[in-house]
Design an enzyme around this catalytic site. Structure first.
Site, PDB file in Angstrom:
ATOM      1  N   ASN A  73      34.797  42.951  37.050  1.00 21.17           N
ATOM      2  CA  ASN A  73      34.617  41.509  37.210  1.00 21.17           C
ATOM      3  C   ASN A  73      34.303  41.121  38.651  1.00 21.17           C
ATOM      4  O   ASN A  73      33.579  40.153  38.901  1.00 21.17           O
ATOM      5  CB  ASN A  73      35.856  40.756  36.720  1.00 21.17           C
ATOM      6  CG  ASN A  73      35.886  40.655  35.212  1.00 21.17           C
ATOM      7  OD1 ASN A  73      34.942  41.037  34.536  1.00 21.17           O
ATOM      8  ND2 ASN A  73      36.981  40.163  34.670  1.00 21.17           N
ATOM      9  N   GLU A 130      40.533  49.292  32.626  1.00 21.19           N
ATOM     10  CA  GLU A 130      40.981  49.279  34.016  1.00 21.19           C
ATOM     11  C   GLU A 130      42.512  49.265  34.020  1.00 21.19           C
ATOM     12  O   GLU A 130      43.137  48.349  33.474  1.00 21.19           O
ATOM     13  CB  GLU A 130      40.437  48.044  34.743  1.00 21.19           C
ATOM     14  CG  GLU A 130      38.940  48.110  34.997  1.00 21.19           C
ATOM     15  CD  GLU A 130      38.387  46.863  35.661  1.00 21.19           C
ATOM     16  OE1 GLU A 130      37.505  46.991  36.520  1.00 21.19           O
ATOM     17  OE2 GLU A 130      38.829  45.745  35.303  1.00 21.19           O
ATOM     18  N   SER A 139      42.059  39.720  33.331  1.00 25.44           N
ATOM     19  CA  SER A 139      40.834  40.234  33.934  1.00 25.44           C
ATOM     20  C   SER A 139      40.652  39.740  35.358  1.00 25.44           C
ATOM     21  O   SER A 139      39.735  40.180  36.052  1.00 25.44           O
ATOM     22  CB  SER A 139      39.621  39.801  33.104  1.00 25.44           C
ATOM     23  OG  SER A 139      39.547  38.385  33.038  1.00 25.44           O
TER      24      SER A 139
END
Length: 595
Positions: A192, A154, A121
């Site tokens: 994020n 993503e 991430s």
């Protein structure tokens, strides 16, 4: 045509890895689930079994579907079992050296044509890929937690990832029922990069004792409609995970100090207060892994002494004739208060009265208000064009234009007119309350009451205490808001208070991301709605709020905090200069004339 993925491997069976295994198996794909040892493998198996059992109990899976799902999964220790998979995806902890070691081994084990993917991430997919001899077949596939539920993925391409690999993975996401956004390899990707600056800022607020943990979380949930408050979300993510993500983003993202982990996070990680998984983080939980919050030494109480400190508020004055003033008048009247409202002219007085009557008529039609209550509320409301009629009110709420000179002049007048003990309150959303307070000879009585629009619907009120505000005034304001059916959150007098101070830097970051051509407005909006559960994407929200309003608030934040990252995005300034102000101007980040 996109390749057919018939067999995939998942390395790491923590919460995220087990969820990814479930996603593939639910969609008819054979999965090899791999862990480093038998104990970890059994924990992963238990996690997966528990998730499918809950799905059956909720009616989202039938027993037969659960059994078929589980039959597609092979549990194994060691990477050798992945020799014949079409895709291998790792979901191990966020440590670059660990991921690189796994990819180096996968490169040796997997077939040359197999795609290697990371669920990272925050780490660099490029740096992970160079641990292999096939960096062109390495890609990021970032699922969101919980993977079986969250729709967003993503897809992160590096500068050497083959287009065919990207195409194959995008087709796979569609097969899995996911919405993908394809982006390049940059710290934090979309979600994020926008989320963790906001979370870090919220922790900083708490660390500085600007507001309580409960008030910070309630402010964002009730004021912005987010599914979880930022501190509760940090507990869910895990403070150790959050620290690693922030630290990585800080080092990879140009050392923006807003991503430098707040010292409190490191202290809590060192102390083992990691959030839900340890039973204690910003909140305390019944046991490790439980979502149930229990009271602790920081939980606010309602002491009897507070009741003694509350001033009586029976008659209320409201100054203003706009949408906010009209809503506030209605709220007080429906709660049983006599209300005198003052406008600049009889025509405006009549318009306000008509707007309130229309609003209450709608409430009656919708069954939210009885005819008797409507009639009673309307009899409590008196319109006026003279501030002198506010001489005997217990509280006067100012809801005029957001110009400091206008508000100060008004408060100076009210100071001469209102009786001793009257509480003057301002609804400002961006100006310093203390600047208004010192225009009076009773700054200790002045407080901010920031209602949210529409006041009749939105449950949140920010109670803003200045350095001069008396404690009993804050207690009275809080109790009054509760009596109105509102949820008060108390904060100090600082630009943006709680909600705007957390919300608008996040919106500004989204504009900068668009300005840098990193992604499209649609993909950024989808990422935040489907990846974080936000009710609106940042560009949808900016167009609703108004780009001129957003720019003014961001400028105020920048002027007060002098934080370089708060500087308004040039693109936002240019759009405002061009008159593209959002929906009210039919064009902002999107064109509404064609809709």
């Amino acid at each position: 045509m996109a390749r057919e993925f018939s067999k995939v491997g998942v390395v790491g069976l923590g919460t995220m890895g087990a969820g990814i295994v479930e996603v593939f198996a639910r969609n008819g794909i054979e999965v090899v689930a791999v862990e480093v040892g038998e104990a970890a493998l059994e924990r992963g198996r238990a996690t997966l079994t528990g998730s499918t059992e809950r799905a059956v109990a909720k009616g989202k899976l039938s027993p037969d579907e659960r059994d078929a799902l589980l039959s597609r999964i092979t549990f194994a220790v060691g990477l050798d079992s992945l020799a014949d998979v079409d895709l291998a995806i790792e979901a191990v902890p966020e440590h670059l050296d660990l991921k690189q070691a796994i990819f180096s081994d996968l490169d040796k084990v997997c077939r040359p044509e197999a795609i290697l993917a990371t669920n990272t991430s925050s780490l660099s997919v490029t740096e992970i890929s160079v641990a292999t001899h096939r960096p062109n077949k390495v890609i990021g596939i970032h699922f969101f937690n919980p993977a079986p539920i969250m729709k967003l993925v993503e897809v992160v391409r590096t500068v050497v990832t083959e287009q065919s690999v990207v195409d194959d993975v995008e087709a796979l996401c569609a097969r899995l029922g996911k919405t993908d956004v394809t982006i390049s390899d940059r710290a934090g990707f979309i979600a994020n990069a926008l989320l963790f600056g906001y979370l870090n800022h919220a922790v900083s607020m708490y660390e500085n004792r600007y507001a309580t943990r409960e008030d910070i979380d309630a402010a964002m949930k009730l004021g912005c409609g987010v599914p979880m408050g930022p501190l509760a979300l940090m507990d869910l993510i895990g403070l150790d995970t959050a620290y690693e993500i922030l630290d990585t983003m800080y080092r990879r993202g140009g050392r923006d100090r807003r991503h430098a982990p707040v010292p409190l996070i490191k202290q809590m990680v060192t102390a083992g207060l990691l959030g839900r998984k340890t039973g204690r983080g910003f909140y305390t939980y019944t046991k490790p892994g439980s979502p149930v919050v229990v009271a602790d030494e920081l939980t606010p109480g309602t002491g009897a002494h507070e009741a003694d400190a509350v001033r009586a508020v029976n008659k209320v004055g409201v100054v203003g004739s706009g949408t906010m003033a009209t809503g506030i008048i209605e709220v007080f009247a429906k709660a049983g208060h006599d209300v005198v409202y003052v406008t600049r002219g009889t025509e405006r007085t009549a318009r306000v009265r008509a707007a309130i009557e229309a609003s209450m008529d709608k409430a009656v039609v919708r069954g939210k208000l009885t005819e008797a209550d409507r009639t009673a509320a309307l009899t409590r409301i008196t319109g006026s064009t003279s501030l002198d009629d506010l001489a005997d009110v217990d509280l006067v709420v100012e809801a005029v234009v957001e110009e400091l000179s206008v508000k100060k002049a008004l408060f100076a007048n009210l100071d001469e007119i209102c009786k001793p003990g009257t509480i003057p309150a301002t609804t400002t959303s961006s100006l310093p309350v203390v600047d208004v307070a010192v225009a009076t000879d009773r700054p200790e009585d002045v407080v901010g009451l920031h209602f949210f629009n529409p006041a009749t619907v939105m449950p949140l009120v920010e109670v803003v205490s200045t350095i001069r505000t008396a404690p009993d005034v804050v207690t009275t304001a809080r109790a009054l808001c509760t009596s109105l059916g509102k949820h008060p959150v108390v904060c100090a007098d600082r630009a943006g208070f709680v909600v705007n101070a957390l919300l608008f830097p996040y919106l500004n970051d989204a504009v900068k991301m668009l300005e840098a051509s990193y992604s499209t407005a649609d993909d950024i909006d989808n990422a935040m709605k489907q990846g974080c559960g936000y009710p609106m994407g940042p560009f949808e929200l900016l167009d609703v709020v108004g780009l001129d309003v957003s720019l003014a608030i961001q400028q105020q934040l920048y002027l007060e905090f002098r934080e370089p990252g708060f500087a308004p995005a040039p693109l936002l300034e240019h759009l405002v200069t061009a008159g593209y102000l959002g929906r009210k101007a039919t064009r902002g980040f999107r064109d509404y004339t064609k809709r």
